[in-house]
Scaffold this active site. Structure first.
Site, PDB file in Angstrom:
ATOM      1  N   HIS A   1      -2.831  10.872   0.479  1.00  0.00           N
ATOM      2  CA  HIS A   1      -2.502  10.622   1.944  1.00  0.00           C
ATOM      3  C   HIS A   1      -1.884  11.966   2.374  1.00  0.00           C
ATOM      4  CE1 HIS A   1      -1.128   7.361   4.754  1.00  0.00           C
ATOM      5  NE2 HIS A   1      -0.746   8.389   5.504  1.00  0.00           N
TER       6      HIS A   1
ATOM      7  N   ASN B   1      -7.985   1.723   9.668  1.00  0.00           N
ATOM      8  CA  ASN B   1      -6.486   1.843  10.256  1.00  0.00           C
ATOM      9  C   ASN B   1      -6.765   2.066  11.713  1.00  0.00           C
ATOM     10  OD1 ASN B   1      -5.389   2.250   7.777  1.00  0.00           O
ATOM     11  ND2 ASN B   1      -4.843   4.438   7.876  1.00  0.00           N
TER      12      ASN B   1
ATOM     13  N   ARG C   1       0.866  -1.141  -0.276  1.00  0.00           N
ATOM     14  CA  ARG C   1       0.017   0.044  -0.043  1.00  0.00           C
ATOM     15  C   ARG C   1       0.926   1.349   0.030  1.00  0.00           C
ATOM     16  NH1 ARG C   1      -2.634   2.869   4.579  1.00  0.00           N
ATOM     17  NH2 ARG C   1      -4.174   4.245   3.646  1.00  0.00           N
TER      18      ARG C   1
ATOM     19  N   GLU D   1      -3.832  -0.156   8.170  1.00  0.00           N
ATOM     20  CA  GLU D   1      -2.701   0.290   8.918  1.00  0.00           C
ATOM     21  C   GLU D   1      -2.960  -0.170  10.064  1.00  0.00           C
ATOM     22  OE1 GLU D   1      -1.774   4.456   9.010  1.00  0.00           O
ATOM     23  OE2 GLU D   1      -1.983   4.748   6.761  1.00  0.00           O
TER      24      GLU D   1
ATOM     25  N   TYR E   1      -4.856   1.885  15.518  1.00  0.00           N
ATOM     26  CA  TYR E   1      -3.967   1.742  16.472  1.00  0.00           C
ATOM     27  C   TYR E   1      -3.996   1.678  17.830  1.00  0.00           C
ATOM     28  CZ  TYR E   1      -0.996   3.239  12.383  1.00  0.00           C
ATOM     29  OH  TYR E   1      -0.484   3.237  11.171  1.00  0.00           O
TER      30      TYR E   1
ATOM     31  N   GLU F   1      -7.371   8.380   5.867  1.00  0.00           N
ATOM     32  CA  GLU F   1      -7.704   9.090   7.299  1.00  0.00           C
ATOM     33  C   GLU F   1      -8.216  10.633   7.051  1.00  0.00           C
ATOM     34  OE1 GLU F   1      -4.640   8.643  10.153  1.00  0.00           O
ATOM     35  OE2 GLU F   1      -4.933   6.551  10.010  1.00  0.00           O
TER      36      GLU F   1
HETATM   37  C1  FCB Z   1      -1.505   7.232  10.577  1.00  0.00           C
HETATM   38  C2  FCB Z   1      -1.091   7.773   9.347  1.00  0.00           C
HETATM   39  C3  FCB Z   1       0.143   6.977   8.956  1.00  0.00           C
HETATM   40  C4  FCB Z   1       1.363   6.877  10.247  1.00  0.00           C
HETATM   41  C5  FCB Z   1       0.786   6.366  11.248  1.00  0.00           C
HETATM   42  C6  FCB Z   1       1.656   6.161  12.350  1.00  0.00           C
HETATM   43  O1  FCB Z   1      -2.348   8.029  11.227  1.00  0.00           O
HETATM   44  O2  FCB Z   1      -1.896   7.293   8.140  1.00  0.00           O
HETATM   45  O3  FCB Z   1       0.749   7.888   7.684  1.00  0.00           O
HETATM   46  O4  FCB Z   1       1.511   8.416  10.457  1.00  0.00           O
HETATM   47  O5  FCB Z   1      -0.604   7.077  11.474  1.00  0.00           O
END
Ligand code: FCB
Length: 468
Positions: free
Chosen positions: A121, A295, A78, A375, A297, A166
């Site tokens: 992006h 995405n 990607r 992500e 985290y 995002e």
């Molecule tokens: C996301 C972004 C990516 C990177 C990660 C850690 O929010 O899409 O570019 O910065 O976080």
């Protein structure tokens, strides 16, 4: 003894990057400034005043990087195209700029790696920002033109297209929070940017679909799981509603249901949002898609009441201590007893399982849309050992925990079709500059040499065995 858990046969394993974070060559072959080139020059905007002028020099080293992907056994990659390279200043197509992506795609296909292309992006040409950027409705139409020019050049070979990465970040965090380019702090501007990004998404989906009905079209959202500190406290529950609203429903509802959530519209009444949204826009935004990229985290533990623990040092970042969304004043983040990454982000894999279940049942399943994790990854303070290598057991564990959370979701009946680790290599982490390393491959920023970390080897083993 634990039994090995297999991934579904068609599950795709990949890794992700983004143009400004890795390419460098910021002023080469006709590329002109994007908002990130300009923002990174603003004193205090980026740690160490780092910029993406050189980044990982991927522009010149892409062949080696693709070879590295092949060594790791990645099935898909990607990446994003840079608007400022393809159409400098938002003007006519720059043959040299688009040619870079054409060569990259050929290299990937030659190595049997599926290209997974993101059109935006976050690197808007600065010349368009000077005309209002995403607060200007015209930008949505210009994005559509840009998408078509990329398709003109790559549409014969690239089949998986993501419009935006995002949009929460490129609207609220950038135009309200001021933490990302262009660094504005204006609630009405952020709402307008959010809507125009979605409009650009819908326009591009419609016109790419018209060009080629066989394309896989989608969008990538940074979604979250918000939990209340006290499930019996109405204030805490309202904090959850507002965080869920700004991160998840502000984007999912117009795309999947053709309407902004009524409670959010009420929250932002008086900010002129009703004039921004024009008749017919929501029909465009809700044009059917094929894929949703999530995405993930970490999730959020939120409350209407401040935490006893001082959040100044531990506030999840880049989540601002004060949410940028106008309706989220007075939301307070609390930490759980969870490990933290170098970003001070909580390691919360079970949140991914819950998020995938929810998105599947409420949005993607009814719409027949395929779900991918586009992500997920972690920054840690890597140490180079005496052997010259990075033994990042922490990152390997993070990777395994989240792949396991995906298998949990699959076992619960949520068909997840693929996973992209963020990131293939250490890179320019936006406002953090080169300070935070997310890669499974280390980049030495003095020599630009790449070296796979232990986590890369672990990922390669998982991919080749297709089990966890
Ligand atoms: C996301 C972004 C990516 C990177 C990660 C850690 O929010 O899409 O570019 O910065 O976080």
């Amino acid at each position: 003894m634990t039994t090995a858990r297999p991934f579904p046969p068609a599950f795709l394993f990949g890794a992700a990057t983004a143009a400004y974070q890795i390419e460098g060559a910021a002023h080469e072959d006709g590329r002109t400034d994007s908002i990130w080139d300009v923002f990174s020059r603003v004193p205090g905007a980026v740690v160490n005043a780092d910029n993406g002028d050189v980044a990982c020099d991927h522009y010149h080293r892409y062949r080696d990087d693709v070879a590295l992907m092949k060594d790791l056994g990645l099935q898909t990659y990607r990446f994003s195209t840079s608007w400022a390279r393809v159409r400098p200043d938002g003007g006519p197509v720059n043959a040299k700029g688009i040619d870079f992506y054409s060569r990259l795609v050929d290299e990937l296909l030659e190595k049997n790696i599926l290209p997974w292309l993101t059109l935006y992006h976050w690197d808007l040409p600065q010349a368009l920002e000077d005309k209002g950027g995403w607060t200007n409705r015209d930008t949505a139409y210009l994005f559509n033109d840009y998408a078509l020019s990329v398709h003109d050049a790559l549409g014969d070979r690239v089949k998986n297209w993501t419009t935006l990465n995002e949009p929460w970040c490129s609207s609220f965090l950038s135009y309200i929070g001021g933490e990302h380019a262009p660094g504005r702090q204006d609630p009405a501007a952020g709402l307008a940017a959010g809507h125009h990004l979605l409009l650009g998404h819908g326009l591009a989906v419609q016109s790419l679909r018209e060009r080629d009905a066989s394309l896989g079209l989608g969008i990538t959202l940074n979604l979250t799981v918000a939990d209340p500190v006290d499930a019996n406290d109405p204030g805490d529950l309202d904090a959850v509603r507002r965080i869920d609203g700004q991160f998840n429903r502000f984007f999912l509802d117009p795309i999947f249901r053709g309407a902004y959530p009524a409670d959010l519209l009420e929250d932002v009444a008086g900010l002129g949002f009703d004039e921004v949204v024009q008749p017919g826009d929501l029909d465009i935004i809700s044009a059917p898609i094929d894929a949703l990229g999530v995405n993930y985290y970490h999730g959020e533990l939120v409350s209407a009441h401040p935490s006893a623990q001082p959040m100044t040092t531990v506030a999840p970042s880049p989540r601002p201590k004060r949410s940028p969304f106008p309706a989220a004043d007075g939301v307070h983040w609390h930490l759980r007893d969870l490990p933290l990454t170098a970003m001070n982000w909580e390691v919360q894999p079970e949140g991914l399982t819950r998020l995938l279940q929810r998105v599947h049942s409420e949005y993607t399943d009814p719409a027949g849309v395929k779900l991918y994790v586009t992500e997920n990854g972690a920054a840690y303070d890597d140490v180079v050992g005496e052997d010259g290598l990075v033994h990042d057991a922490d990152r390997t564990e993070f990777l395994e925990l989240h792949l396991s959370a995906i298998l949990d979701a699959i076992e619960l009946g949520v068909p997840v079709h693929g996973y992209f680790y963020w990131s293939l290599m250490d890179n320019y982490e936006w406002a953090w500059g080169y300070d935070k390393r997310f890669g499974i491959v280390r980049v030495d920023y003095d020599t630009l040499e790449r070296s796979p970390k232990d986590s890369a080897r672990a990922y390669a083993r998982i991919i080749s065995g297709r089990t966890l």
